[in-house]
Design an enzyme around this catalytic site. Structure first.
Site, short mmCIF file in Angstrom:
data_model
loop_
_atom_site.label_atom_id
_atom_site.label_comp_id
_atom_site.label_asym_id
_atom_site.label_seq_id
_atom_site.Cartn_x
_atom_site.Cartn_y
_atom_site.Cartn_z
N HIS A 178 -28.80 -22.97 4.31
CA HIS A 178 -29.44 -24.14 4.94
C HIS A 178 -30.94 -24.01 5.06
CE1 HIS A 178 -25.22 -23.96 6.44
NE2 HIS A 178 -25.26 -25.22 6.05
N SER B 58 -22.47 -29.76 6.68
CA SER B 58 -23.35 -29.04 7.61
C SER B 58 -24.82 -29.43 7.48
CB SER B 58 -23.22 -27.53 7.38
OG SER B 58 -23.54 -27.21 6.03
N ASP C 116 -30.95 -20.01 6.81
CA ASP C 116 -29.88 -19.03 6.62
C ASP C 116 -29.42 -19.05 5.15
OD1 ASP C 116 -28.19 -21.19 6.25
OD2 ASP C 116 -27.12 -20.96 8.15
#
Ligand SMILES: *[C@@H]1O[C@H](CO)[C@@H](O)[C@H](O)[C@H]1NC(C)=O
Ligand SMILES: *[C@@H]1O[C@H](CO)[C@@H](O)[C@H](O)[C@H]1NC(C)=O
Ligand SMILES: *[C@@H]1O[C@H](CO)[C@@H](O)[C@H](O)[C@H]1NC(C)=O
Ligand SMILES: *[C@@H]1O[C@H](CO)[C@@H](O)[C@H](O)[C@H]1NC(C)=O
Ligand SMILES: CC(=O)N[C@H]1CO[C@H](CO)[C@@H](O)[C@@H]1O
Length: 374
Positions: A340, A49, A337
């Site tokens: 991240h 991600s 978040d």
């Protein structure tokens, strides 16, 4: 406690180095956007991600998605794209520095028309998938092995539609970006949060050995220039902090990240001395994040523990969903978040990795890697 000791002992803490770091950042800000033509034919992106630009949007059952608000709130038109960020991610900034107008597209967004794949393939493709790891057993999304298989189909399509020489020329001069490992470490930790030293050693050796296979597979397909992004101090993300009774970083996660990063350094060095034409740089998002945590003020940060968007302790208990709260001063947050970085952090990290000193990218930086034309 161990974490504090660790950052104090880093050799990059002298004020002079910090000043040099800041001044190159200021000088490079002016450069961005003025970029003319791409400095490599293509960028092929692999990983999790931290690098995904929307592949998981095409996976119906996946839990690792970010194609909904408040993700993308600072992206052009405030559009959620599948990036785990309020805006761009590190790959986007690296692509810009290399002279591309935009980041390579997600592989799964390409249509099945061979011509389209070949045309896109000649400019670069992003295969990264949130939730994936080095090991096939990590996560349930597109594994790294599968990502490499996808690249193999692109490579054979390019070869079939152009010529062997064209394919070799493009692929050998292109940059192969790899950003992975964090999810494997989280998976290991969730099964055993007090491993012995030999268990830690065995686990990270397995990861590195599996990476050897991945990198060699890409080399066999014609890749020569590798840009690896190392694993950040993931124990300091809001999610692990939310699990920690004291709210401190979880040392074990950081230690596993350091062990894996050291192993990757050794692996890449070994491959470059045994494989003809093999070139690489390891960009250290790890050191960039430690610097920000240590000197938040110098970089304009006010919050390096709590996520901008999320819920619960440190906004680290759940992800950035439409019903989560989010901050307004997003430039002052290290984390977007629970896991991240923000757009701002990604920009800083990409600059350091692309054009920074050996502290941030070694043995050469990404700019030197792509300018190397031998
Ligand atoms: C990279 O850094 C050098 C100084 O080390 C600077 O002259 C150059 O403009 C920078 N280039 C980019 C693209 O950031
Ligand atoms: C391409 O084809 C495969 C299988 O034929 C299908 O699963 C996939 O959804 C298609 N991709 C696109 C972007 O149409
Ligand atoms: C790299 O090579 C050295 C010397 O041969 C060896 O000790 C080390 O284990 C190798 N590292 C990796 C990750 O393969
Ligand atoms: C927020 O939404 C998610 C699903 O989108 C749900 O799982 C979660 O319970 C919701 N949280 C609150 C506080 O309503
Ligand atoms: C000509 C050629 O190699 N075509 C291949 C292109 O890639 C797809 C998969 O994405 C293959 O199915 C084709 O055979």
């Amino acid at each position: 406690m161990a974490f504090v000791r660790e950052i104090r002992s880093l050799p990059l803490s002298s004020p002079l180095l910090l000043l040099q770091f800041l001044s190159f950042i200021l000088s490079t800000f002016v450069d961005v956007g003025g970029a003319a033509t791409a400095k490599v034919p293509a960028i092929y992106v692999f990983g999790d991600s931290t690098a995904d630009v929307g592949n998981n949007n095409y996976l119906p059952g996946s839990a690792a998605k970010a194609n909904f608000p408040h993700n993308g709130i600072d992206f052009p038109s405030s559009r959620p794209t599948g990036r785990f960020s309020n805006g761009y991610n590190g790959i986007d900034f690296l692509a810009t520095h290399m002279g591309f107008r935009r980041s390579p597209l997600p592989f799964l967004s390409l249509t099945n028309k061979t011509n389209h794949q070949v045309m896109r393939g000649l400019r670069g493709i992003n295969f990264a998938s949130g939730g994936s790891g080095v090991l096939d057993s990590t996560g349930s999304t597109i594994t790294l092995s599968k990502q490499i298989q996808y690249f193999a189909t692109i490579q054979s399509n390019i070869t079939a539609r152009t010529s062997r020489e064209t394919a070799e020329y493009v692929i050998s001069r292109s940059l192969f970006l790899i950003s992975t490992g964090g999810n494997d470490i989280f998976a290991f930790f969730s099964q055993n949060n007090s491993p012995t030293n030999s268990q830690k050693r065995r686990f990270t050796a397995t990861l590195v050995s599996e990476c050897t296979n991945h990198v060699k597979a890409l080399y066999t397909l014609g890749a020569r220039k590798f840009g690896v992004i190392d694993v950040p101090p993931i124990g300091c993300c809001p999610y692990p902090r939310s699990l920690s009774p004291t709210g401190d970083c979880i040392d074990l996660l950081n230690e596993l990240a350091r062990r894996f990063n050291r192993g990757m350094g050794s692996l890449m060095q070994n491959l470059s001395s045994t494989l003809q034409g093999f070139k690489y740089s390891i960009g250290s998002s790890h050191k960039v994040v430690l610097q920000i945590i240590r000197y938040p003020d110098a970089f304009g940060y006010r919050e390096v523990r709590t996520a901008c968007c999320g819920a619960g302790r440190f906004n680290g208990n759940s992800g950035c969903t439409p019903n989560a709260t989010y901050c307004s001063n997003r430039r002052q947050y290290l984390f977007w978040d629970l896991l991240h970085p923000t757009h701002t952090t990604s920009r800083l990290a990409a600059l350091a990795i692309f054009n920074g000193s050996q502290q941030f990218a070694a043995p050469i930086n990404f700019r030197q890697l792509i300018e190397d034309s031998n």
